[in-house]
Design an enzyme around this catalytic site. Sequence first.
Site, short mmCIF file in Angstrom:
data_model
loop_
_atom_site.label_atom_id
_atom_site.label_comp_id
_atom_site.label_asym_id
_atom_site.label_seq_id
_atom_site.Cartn_x
_atom_site.Cartn_y
_atom_site.Cartn_z
N LYS A 2 1.23 -1.27 0.04
CA LYS A 2 0.32 -0.03 0.24
C LYS A 2 1.00 1.12 0.35
O LYS A 2 1.59 2.20 1.10
CB LYS A 2 -1.04 -0.03 0.90
CG LYS A 2 -2.68 0.71 0.76
CD LYS A 2 -1.48 2.04 0.87
CE LYS A 2 -2.33 2.65 2.38
NZ LYS A 2 -1.76 4.25 1.60
N GLU A 8 9.76 1.23 11.15
CA GLU A 8 10.17 2.46 11.06
C GLU A 8 9.67 3.55 10.94
O GLU A 8 8.76 4.06 10.53
CB GLU A 8 11.45 2.16 10.36
CG GLU A 8 11.91 3.06 9.87
CD GLU A 8 12.87 4.61 8.68
OE1 GLU A 8 12.45 5.18 8.83
OE2 GLU A 8 12.82 3.86 8.56
N CYS A 35 13.13 10.26 7.73
CA CYS A 35 13.75 10.19 9.32
C CYS A 35 14.51 10.79 9.55
O CYS A 35 14.90 10.56 10.71
CB CYS A 35 13.72 8.72 8.94
SG CYS A 35 12.02 8.28 8.49
N GLU A 60 9.46 16.28 15.62
CA GLU A 60 9.93 16.15 14.22
C GLU A 60 8.88 16.55 13.58
O GLU A 60 7.88 16.67 13.60
CB GLU A 60 9.78 14.33 13.90
CG GLU A 60 10.03 14.21 12.02
CD GLU A 60 10.54 12.80 11.76
OE1 GLU A 60 9.58 12.64 12.22
OE2 GLU A 60 11.26 11.53 11.29
P1 ADP Z 1 3.37 10.62 7.35
O1 ADP Z 1 4.04 10.24 6.49
O2 ADP Z 1 2.67 11.13 5.84
O3 ADP Z 1 3.20 11.27 8.82
P2 ADP Z 1 1.78 8.45 7.73
O4 ADP Z 1 2.48 7.57 8.61
O5 ADP Z 1 0.77 8.94 7.92
O6 ADP Z 1 2.03 9.22 7.18
O7 ADP Z 1 1.83 7.45 6.64
C1 ADP Z 1 2.89 6.43 6.14
C2 ADP Z 1 1.70 5.71 4.86
O8 ADP Z 1 0.22 4.87 6.34
C3 ADP Z 1 1.60 5.91 4.13
O9 ADP Z 1 1.12 4.86 2.81
C4 ADP Z 1 -0.85 5.89 4.81
O10 ADP Z 1 -1.59 5.84 3.76
C5 ADP Z 1 -0.61 4.85 5.62
N1 ADP Z 1 -1.47 4.77 6.30
C6 ADP Z 1 -1.92 6.32 6.74
N2 ADP Z 1 -3.49 6.21 8.30
C7 ADP Z 1 -2.64 4.96 8.64
C8 ADP Z 1 -3.59 3.49 9.26
N3 ADP Z 1 -4.88 4.14 9.74
N4 ADP Z 1 -3.58 2.59 9.03
C9 ADP Z 1 -2.55 1.54 7.95
N5 ADP Z 1 -1.79 2.46 7.10
C10 ADP Z 1 -2.13 3.98 7.24
#
Ligand code: ADP
Length: 492
Positions: free
Chosen positions: A173, A248, A282, A383
């Site tokens: 995903k 990570e 990161c 961050e």
């Molecule tokens: P960012 O790195 O932009 O702060 P996230 O950590 O939310 O955002 O996003 C990292 C990945 O996690 C993306 O592929 C995002 O679509 C996915 N993601 C966001 N919310 C969820 C969730 N509730 N469960 C699983 N995956 C998620």
Amino acid sequence: MSADKLMYIGGEWVESNSGQDFESDNPATGEVLGTVPRGNADDIAAAVAAAKHAFPAWRDTPPDERGRWLLKIAEALREHAEQLAVVLAKESGHYLGKAQGLVEFTAQNVEFHAGLADKARGASIPTGPGRLAITRLEPVGVSGHIVPWNYPLFLITRSVAPAIALGNTAVIKPAEQTPLMAIALAEVIDEVGLPAGVFNVVTGFGEEAGAPLAAHPDVGSITFTGSVETGQLVMKAASAHMAKLTLELGGKTPVIVFPDVDVEVAAEVAMQGILSRCGQVCIAGSRLLLHDDIHDQVVERLVERFSQAKLGNTLDPDTQMGPLISQEQLERVEQYVEIGKQEGAELLVGGARPSDPELQKGYFYLPTLFGNVTSGMRIAQEEIFGPVLAVMRWSDEDEMIRQANDSPYGLAAAIWCKDITSAMRTATRLEAGGVFVNEWIGEDFKAPHGGYKLSGIGRENGFECIEHYTEVKHIAISLEAEKAENWCDAPL
Ligand code: ADP
């Protein structure tokens, strides 16, 4: 109407069950690059079913043959390097030269993991005479990969390459900001002819597609890279079916500079550490801990260099720093700059969007330097994920270690110091998964990568990643021709 690009499930190019699409845009220009299907829980279910169906045959494929499939993928990445680099530059905001380097780095990463296919092995254990005890590494089954937008090509292969090398199948995903990159990779893999269902991509949003992937009971391992908050949600979802988990998450890397270092070198590394990829990394070196003796000289040079950095379109060869990924990220950076000012840090340069109207079409932000930062300030603790560097000073080594470790994160740290005894003493005292001494390697797929504290769980890369993509099976075999009397009275 069909999306411009489709998702890849079970070796087929498909629309989403939702019947909806969404757009991916160029963060440097605001231009729409294309539409992709808006995947949902039904699409995730279909992809997991395809991966589950493909699993037995893939698991039973001879390991060296699995390794050769990965080598073919690496080769194909090189053949398509130019077109992949352009997608990466346009969609994710890496400038082209960097994007080209990243495609090559990705090919090398796939090659490294190809080698694990027939080299990861179990052990024989001395449990005593009369018995042979061995361990066997077996694939977990279907692996889920939830990927962020900052390194959207490399970060897919970092976890998918070892997963499939070791006999698992994969459902990916990608981030909603960079779906075209994942589809471009799927096109390369499709062309190579990897068996259907081994590699699947579902494009979509986090809550609609990421969450059902993390929660799917047939997913045996989940690799997530992203924010702490989302990582915690993924961890909760995975706990319902005890999936293996690698997370990570964020970082607040301290870059520690000792007084014996050349000030030009110090300024250069400090600048690279935070402005590379516009700080959206990161391991970005977002806290600069300068020794008192060289503090002013380094800061003076940094102000000069920050104000000279060339921001621009990622396809322009002169560009040194690209944009932030989105309006949301831009606003986040703007908010943190306000917070820094309110906290009493001294804004030395930057602190605004560029005035050039061309750049205002994208999500650009000027390289920003804060002086007089203290460890308790939010800009030193949280961050930001942008080109904002917080400078702190130190004179006593113990105090510097306390400052460096005063963070909820522990992903990486950098030490610049000519005296090797001081450098190594410091390296052993820092709470970080990776410490770079007179070096800024970022990440090397041959070595483990991961964090202490809120920075995550588990390690990617190196041999350390094997644990995440395999189950350890202990097999005990009796070597005795005849059983002694009462042989089955176990000592429990
Ligand atoms: P960012 O790195 O932009 O702060 P996230 O950590 O939310 O955002 O996003 C990292 C990945 O996690 C993306 O592929 C995002 O679509 C996915 N993601 C966001 N919310 C969820 C969730 N509730 N469960 C699983 N995956 C998620």
